[in-house]
Every structure is written in structure tokens, then in C-alpha cells.
Write a protein that holds these residues in place. Structure first.
Motif, PDB file in Angstrom:
ATOM      1  N   ALA A 104       0.822  -1.206   0.000  1.00 14.21           N
ATOM      2  CA  ALA A 104       0.000   0.000   0.000  1.00 14.21           C
ATOM      3  C   ALA A 104       0.858   1.259   0.000  1.00 14.21           C
ATOM      4  CB  ALA A 104      -0.937  -0.010   1.211  1.00 14.21           C
ATOM      5  N   ALA A 105       2.010   1.189   0.699  1.00 16.28           N
ATOM      6  CA  ALA A 105       2.883   2.366   0.781  1.00 16.28           C
ATOM      7  C   ALA A 105       3.428   2.768  -0.578  1.00 16.28           C
ATOM      8  CB  ALA A 105       4.034   2.078   1.745  1.00 16.28           C
ATOM      9  N   ASN A 106       3.575   1.801  -1.494  1.00 19.65           N
ATOM     10  CA  ASN A 106       4.150   2.081  -2.816  1.00 19.65           C
ATOM     11  C   ASN A 106       3.104   2.110  -3.918  1.00 19.65           C
ATOM     12  OD1 ASN A 106       6.935   2.433  -2.306  1.00 19.65           O
ATOM     13  ND2 ASN A 106       7.160   0.226  -1.997  1.00 19.65           N
ATOM     14  N   LYS A 107       1.845   2.117  -3.549  1.00 18.41           N
ATOM     15  CA  LYS A 107       0.778   2.021  -4.543  1.00 18.41           C
ATOM     16  C   LYS A 107       0.847   3.148  -5.564  1.00 18.41           C
ATOM     17  CE  LYS A 107      -4.257   1.564  -4.986  1.00 18.41           C
ATOM     18  NZ  LYS A 107      -5.542   1.503  -4.240  1.00 18.41           N
ATOM     19  N   GLU A 108       0.974   4.391  -5.091  1.00 15.69           N
ATOM     20  CA  GLU A 108       1.001   5.528  -6.016  1.00 15.69           C
ATOM     21  C   GLU A 108       2.267   5.526  -6.868  1.00 15.69           C
ATOM     22  OE1 GLU A 108       0.669  10.427  -6.037  1.00 15.69           O
ATOM     23  OE2 GLU A 108       0.565   9.309  -4.148  1.00 15.69           O
ATOM     24  N   ARG A 109       3.403   5.227  -6.246  1.00 13.80           N
ATOM     25  CA  ARG A 109       4.659   5.187  -6.992  1.00 13.80           C
ATOM     26  C   ARG A 109       4.598   4.123  -8.086  1.00 13.80           C
ATOM     27  NH1 ARG A 109       9.815   6.765  -6.233  1.00 13.80           N
ATOM     28  NH2 ARG A 109       9.367   7.530  -4.132  1.00 13.80           N
ATOM     29  N   ARG A 110       4.075   2.958  -7.748  1.00 13.41           N
ATOM     30  CA  ARG A 110       3.970   1.886  -8.734  1.00 13.41           C
ATOM     31  C   ARG A 110       3.063   2.306  -9.887  1.00 13.41           C
ATOM     32  NH1 ARG A 110       4.674  -3.842  -8.703  1.00 13.41           N
ATOM     33  NH2 ARG A 110       3.292  -4.891 -10.173  1.00 13.41           N
TER      34      ARG A 110
END
Length: 294
Positions: free
Chosen positions: A41-47
Motif C-alpha cells: 500500500a505504501a508504494n501504490k502511487e509510486r507503482r
């Protein structure tokens, strides 16, 4: 699809290119493999942002078919990687050849630059700005034919003479200087490409196909000297000099026609800078043809 990963061909900060083989039919391919941020979830936007950039590159590649443009075959994505499968070009990049053989003779440089301009003619007719022309993104096949690759920073605009500002439209469409200072290993980056940038790109005043023309002049210097322009400087120092409208140094040991060609590519006013069709008529290429047939 099922494929077999072979040797590492090229490595960049944001991706690696491997020799690959289609396990069904034995087709050799170049496979650009990008490591993706994990699915937490922490990397959702970056991904999502990284995937958006890669999908844009793929959309551009799928619409291209030209002798001087590397062909795109297909793509795949999994939890860890985004793969783009492309035509395998056996000679590798001209940057790798420069490291192996040293600077090229002027007639060969003219031959390669002319082929790049022909590729530009096709791209710019489709209103596509490549944005990352450098030796690492110019491939050569076994017959000496140039193939332009490295479309990760390319853009398609409404018309190629547009001077509208299209920088920093979204987190996945960052401006070049933002990309230079982005230390994320997952973000496609201009890091190392600033040496080939036009002043209007560094200063973010315009974004048009003529920026590629400045870059091809920088490529010619790279081929002639086996060093990129601004070689004594760091990326940020070079960006500062280019932003002040400084021009790369033109080699003194080349023909007058070659020097004139470079001066025309380094026209600071992008509106007055010649396009690829005009440059293809430059006397330098007449000299190159005469020498290659002598």
C-alpha cells in the motif's frame, strides 16, 4: 509468453536490457526489464506512476514502424518487473562501440547522423519528440544500419512546432530537472542525459521537435570524440551552463562542413534552428557520401 533470459546487454539506472529468447520459437529479442516498486500500500502511487510512464512508452513504440526505429514485439508485467520485448540489434549501442573502439572517423559519423535524422523525419512527422538522443540509445545492426531506441522519455504533442509548456503535467510526467534530482531507483530518469539537452528543455521554456536537433549535434560530438559534450562537468554543472545558453565546444580537427553542421544544430533560438529535412541537405552529407564511395 514464456522466454529465457540471457546475458545482460546494457544497464541503466532505471532499467536493464537482456538478450532473450522466445522459448516457443527460438526468436532472439532484446528485453528491456524495469524493476517495479512492490505492491504494498505504501508504494501504490509510486507503482502506478511508473506503470503509467512505461505504458506511455509502449503506446509510442507500438505505433512505430521504420527502418531506423527499433521494433517493439510485445510486453509483459508481473509483480516485480515490466518487460518490453524488442527487436534484437546485434551490434549493440554506439556508446558501447565507442568504449570498445574509440572515436569514429568523420565519414562514419556523417553516415550514422544522417540515418538518425531520417529516423527523426519519421518521428517528427508523427509529432513525437524522442527527448533522449545519446549514444546509449542508438543501436547498430550487423549491416551498419542505425536503429533509434530508448523511448522512455518520448512525448507525443499536438503538433511538432508547438511551443506550449508540457512539463510537470503530473507526477508521472515530470519535467527534466525534476527527473535529474529524483534519486528513486524506480523512476525513469534523465540522469546522465543532461549533456545532450537543448537550452529550451533545461530552461523549460518550450518543448518541441527542434530539441531533438540540438541533441543530434551533441550525439555527433560524442561519436567524433568518444566523449559526451561538457565532458569535464557534472550533470548539474552542465545543466547550469546549458541553461545560461552556452553551447558545446565544437571539435577543431573536423572538416569545415562538419563544423558548420554542428553550429546549425546548436542554434540557440529553437524557432530558427534547422529541422531534419533541411539538415539532410547539408553539404556535410554530400562530402560523406563522396568519401564513402571513393
Amino acid at each position: 509468453m514464456n522466454w529465457i533470459k540471457g546475458a545482460l546487454v546494457e544497464a541503466a539506472p532505471s532499467d536493464k536490457v537482456y538478450l532473450g529468447m522466445d522459448s516457443a520459437n527460438g526468436l532472439l529479442m532484446a528485453v528491456k526489464q524495469v524493476n517495479l516498486p512492490d505492491v504494498s500500500a505504501a508504494n501504490k502511487e509510486r507503482r502506478r506512476n511508473v506503470l503509467n510512464v512505461l505504458e506511455r512508452e509502449l503506446d509510442i513504440l507500438r505505433g512505430l514502424q521504420h527502418p531506423h526505429i527499433v521494433g517493439c514485439l510485445y510486453s509483459s508485467v508481473d509483480n516485480d518487473h515490466f518487460n518490453i520485448f524488442m527487436d534484437y540489434v546485434p551490434g549493440g549501442s554506439v556508446a558501447a562501440l565507442l568504449r570498445k573502439y574509440g572515436a569514429f572517423e568523420e565519414p562514419l559519423v556523417g553516415n550514422f547522423v544522417r540515418q538518425v535524422l531520417r529516423g527523426f523525419s519519421y518521428l517528427h512527422e508523427k509529432n513525437i519528440i524522442h527527448s533522449d538522443i545519446q549514444g546509449a540509445n542508438i543501436l547498430i545492426d550487423s549491416a551498419g544500419m542505425i536503429k533509434i531506441s530508448g523511448f522512455g522519455l518520448s512525448r507525443k504533442i499536438d503538433q511538432c512546432e508547438s511551443t506550449r509548456n508540457v512539463f510537470a503535467a503530473s507526477p508521472s510526467d515530470k519535467c527534466p530537472l525534476d527527473l535529474i534530482t529524483d534519486n528513486s531507483k524506480h523512476t525513469p530518469s534523465f540522469w546522465g542525459s543532461v549533456f545532450w539537452m537543448a537550452p529550451e528543455v533545461v530552461n523549460q521554456t518550450a518543448y518541441m521537435c527542434k530539441a531533438d536537433i540540438w541533441s543530434v549535434g551533441c550525439l555527433a560530438i560524442e561519436l567524433l570524440t568518444a566523449e559526451h559534450p561538457w565532458a569535464p562537468l557534472t550533470e548539474m554543472q552542465a545543466a547550469f551552463e546549458i541553461g545560461r545558453i552556452s553551447k558545446p565546444s565544437i571539435p577543431s580537427n573536423i572538416s569545415a562542413d562538419a563544423q558548420d553542421f554542428l553550429r546549425r544544430t546548436f542554434e540557440v533560438n529553437h524557432e530558427a534552428r534547422l529541422g531534419e529535412e533541411e539538415l539532410l541537405q547539408h553539404p556535410w552529407f554530400s562530402l560523406e557520401v563522396a568519401q564513402s564511395t571513393a
